[in-house]
Design a protein around this motif. Structure first.
Motif, short mmCIF file in Angstrom:
data_model
loop_
_atom_site.label_atom_id
_atom_site.label_comp_id
_atom_site.label_asym_id
_atom_site.label_seq_id
_atom_site.Cartn_x
_atom_site.Cartn_y
_atom_site.Cartn_z
N THR A 5 0.99 -1.11 0.06
CA THR A 5 -0.02 0.08 0.03
C THR A 5 0.83 1.32 0.14
OG1 THR A 5 -0.05 0.22 2.52
CG2 THR A 5 -1.84 -1.26 1.42
N GLY A 6 0.24 2.45 -0.38
CA GLY A 6 0.74 3.70 -0.39
C GLY A 6 1.17 3.98 1.27
N SER A 7 0.14 3.82 1.95
CA SER A 7 0.30 3.89 3.42
C SER A 7 1.65 3.39 3.90
CB SER A 7 -0.84 3.50 4.35
OG SER A 7 -2.12 4.28 3.79
N MET A 8 1.94 2.18 3.62
CA MET A 8 3.13 1.49 3.97
C MET A 8 4.50 2.12 3.49
SD MET A 8 4.53 -2.40 3.95
CE MET A 8 3.41 -3.20 5.04
N HIS A 42 -1.74 16.86 -4.50
CA HIS A 42 -2.11 16.83 -3.12
C HIS A 42 -3.58 16.43 -3.16
CE1 HIS A 42 -3.03 18.18 0.91
NE2 HIS A 42 -1.94 18.50 1.00
N ASN A 43 -4.03 15.39 -2.32
CA ASN A 43 -5.07 14.82 -2.42
C ASN A 43 -6.19 15.77 -2.02
OD1 ASN A 43 -7.32 13.07 -2.43
ND2 ASN A 43 -6.58 11.32 -1.28
N PHE A 44 -6.11 16.06 -0.69
CA PHE A 44 -7.49 16.92 0.01
C PHE A 44 -6.99 18.20 -0.29
CE2 PHE A 44 -6.47 13.40 3.30
CZ PHE A 44 -7.74 12.65 2.67
N LEU A 92 8.66 12.92 -0.33
CA LEU A 92 7.65 13.14 -1.26
C LEU A 92 6.75 11.99 -1.45
CD1 LEU A 92 6.24 14.68 -3.82
CD2 LEU A 92 7.92 14.08 -5.22
N ASP A 93 5.49 12.30 -0.75
CA ASP A 93 4.37 11.61 -1.13
C ASP A 93 3.83 11.56 -2.50
OD1 ASP A 93 2.05 10.09 -1.15
OD2 ASP A 93 1.14 10.88 0.46
N GLY A 94 4.30 10.64 -3.51
CA GLY A 94 3.96 10.82 -4.77
C GLY A 94 2.86 9.62 -4.99
N ALA A 95 1.80 9.45 -4.49
CA ALA A 95 0.61 8.69 -4.74
C ALA A 95 0.40 9.13 -6.18
CB ALA A 95 -0.37 8.67 -3.72
N ARG A 96 0.27 10.42 -6.55
CA ARG A 96 -0.25 10.64 -7.80
C ARG A 96 0.79 11.46 -8.45
NH1 ARG A 96 -4.40 10.77 -3.98
NH2 ARG A 96 -6.07 9.30 -4.72
N ILE A 97 2.06 11.27 -8.35
CA ILE A 97 3.05 11.93 -8.93
C ILE A 97 2.90 11.87 -10.61
CG2 ILE A 97 4.86 10.23 -9.11
CD1 ILE A 97 5.43 13.87 -8.24
N SER A 138 -1.69 2.15 -7.65
CA SER A 138 -3.08 1.57 -7.72
C SER A 138 -4.03 2.89 -7.34
CB SER A 138 -3.15 0.79 -6.02
OG SER A 138 -2.74 1.77 -5.08
N LYS A 139 -3.75 3.95 -7.76
CA LYS A 139 -4.54 5.20 -7.82
C LYS A 139 -4.90 5.38 -9.38
CE LYS A 139 -3.84 5.60 -3.54
NZ LYS A 139 -3.01 4.61 -3.10
N GLY A 140 -4.50 6.56 -9.97
CA GLY A 140 -4.67 6.78 -11.37
C GLY A 140 -4.07 5.88 -12.40
C1 PLP Z 1 -1.70 11.10 -1.26
C2 PLP Z 1 -1.95 9.90 -0.88
N1 PLP Z 1 -0.77 9.32 -0.28
C3 PLP Z 1 -0.99 7.98 0.25
C4 PLP Z 1 -2.27 7.22 0.08
C5 PLP Z 1 -2.31 6.12 0.67
O1 PLP Z 1 -2.39 4.79 -0.35
P1 PLP Z 1 -3.10 3.58 0.24
O2 PLP Z 1 -4.47 3.72 0.19
O3 PLP Z 1 -2.68 2.49 -0.82
O4 PLP Z 1 -2.48 2.91 1.68
C6 PLP Z 1 -3.21 7.79 -0.54
C7 PLP Z 1 -4.42 7.03 -0.79
O5 PLP Z 1 -5.47 7.65 -1.26
C8 PLP Z 1 -3.23 9.18 -1.01
O6 PLP Z 1 -3.98 9.74 -1.48
#
Ligand code: PLP
Length: 333
Positions: free
Chosen positions: A60-63, A142-144, A171-176, A202-204
């Motif tokens: 996961t992105g969180s991990m 930035h998600n939020f 850098l949290d690049g979940a959506r880089i 696992s996002k976009g």
């Molecule tokens: C910016 C961002 N970082 C990290 C995560 C965490 O990803 P995951 O849901 O795979 O743990 C998310 C999840 O939406 C996110 O939007």
């Protein structure tokens, strides 16, 4: 019956038939032994894309975020980040629970870097009471903050400052990938702005599972140990890495479609398309709960993210026709 159009998140995508085929055909081995060739190929590809020495596949992105941040920040130390950062708001306090670190936050309307404030906050050694700052974390997009892109120049200035004071940058690049496609800035340039990144497939990008830590060989070696310690060592996981490789090959450039669809939806939902950088639309509406319920009645799922805020996210499973149909519904409401 027309199908439901689900705009709650870009994590809702289902693997395409071609992605499923790639997964079914993946060569695999035991990744805890470092013997899964598909995982290794994905890790090498990610490291190369971001101009780093190594990468580590995570569930996961969180991990990935927890592992990445802990390479820069230890127990009793702090990381600075924006107030609505995913690491601060949406990981159930994982960084505090696992690493024992604390966070202090700055606030930026678009989730970006307020460098003068960061400079003021930075406190690596203030005597025997204060938590030492060792790192600064940024999230791009930035998600939020509605998928906002922090411009490259801002991150370059932050990296330069951090380097000059001996701080690390995460850098949290979940959506880089979305930032890359929206700006045309190469992934390696974004990579150069950070010591360590967490990126999501696992996002976009539409993989069913998978994220990664990307950074120095040392940071990745340390993260490998902590991943196992946290129970995230996986075995024949090449079947998932294959989805990630497929996504990198086929689903990056198409993010431009998601961005165009997001602008269309912003306009229909009463927002300002000019504030939409990528695939996330955040709209302020007094009637948020009623709006979400009415949209659902008409087969369009959107997410309330506050008492007066709704969020719409475009993705791989919403094509142009779907986006237009959703826009027509939202405009009517
Ligand atoms: C910016 C961002 N970082 C990290 C995560 C965490 O990803 P995951 O849901 O795979 O743990 C998310 C999840 O939406 C996110 O939007």
């Amino acid at each position: 019956m027309t199908s439901v159009i689900d705009l709650r998140s870009d994590t809702l995508t289902r693997p395409t038939p071609a992605m499923r085929r790639a997964m079914a055909e993946a060569e695999v081995g035991d990744d805890v032994y470092g013997e899964d060739p598909t995982v290794r190929a994905l890790e090498e590809r990610l490291a190369a894309l971001f101009g780093k020495e190594a990468a580590l596949f995570t569930p996961t992105g969180s991990m990935a975020n927890v592992l990445a941040v802990r390479t820069l920040v230890g127990p009793g130390q702090e990381v600075l980040c924006e107030a609505r950062a995913h690491i601060a708001r949406a990981e159930l306090g994982a960084h505090a629970a696992y690493t024992g670190l604390t966070m202090r936050t700055w606030r930026d309307p678009r989730g970006g870097v307020d460098l003068p404030v960061v400079r003021e906050m930075f406190a690596p050694d203030m005597g025997p009471f204060f938590v030492p700052t060792t790192a600064i974390s940024v999230e791009n997009t930035h998600n939020f903050a509605g998928g906002a892109v922090t411009p490259l120049a801002h991150l370059q200035a932050l990296k330069e400052y951090a380097g000059s004071v001996g701080a690390g940058v995460h850098l949290d690049g979940a959506r880089i990938w979305n930032a890359h496609v929206a700006t045309g800035v190469p992934l390696a340039d974004w990579g150069a702005c950070a010591d360590v990144l967490a990126v999501c497939l696992s996002k976009g990008l539409g993989a069913p599972v998978g994220s990664a830590v990307v950074g120095t060989a040392d940071a990745v070696a340390e993260s490998r140990i902590w991943r196992k310690r946290m129970g995230g060592g996986m075995r024949q996981v090449g079947i998932l890495a294959a989805a990630g490789l497929h996504a990198l090959e086929h689903h990056v450039d198409r993010l431009a479609d998601d961005h165009a669809h997001a602008r269309l939806l912003a306009e229909a939902a009463g927002g300002d398309p000019d504030t939409v950088d990528t695939n996330i639309v955040v709209v302020e509406r007094e009637d948020a709960a009623a709006y979400v319920a009415a949209a659902r009645e008409q087969g369009v799922l959107i997410a309330p993210v506050g008492p007066t805020t709704v969020r719409l996210v475009t993705h791989l499973d919403v094509d142009r026709a779907g986006a237009e149909r959703a826009a027509a519904v939202l405009a009517r409401l």
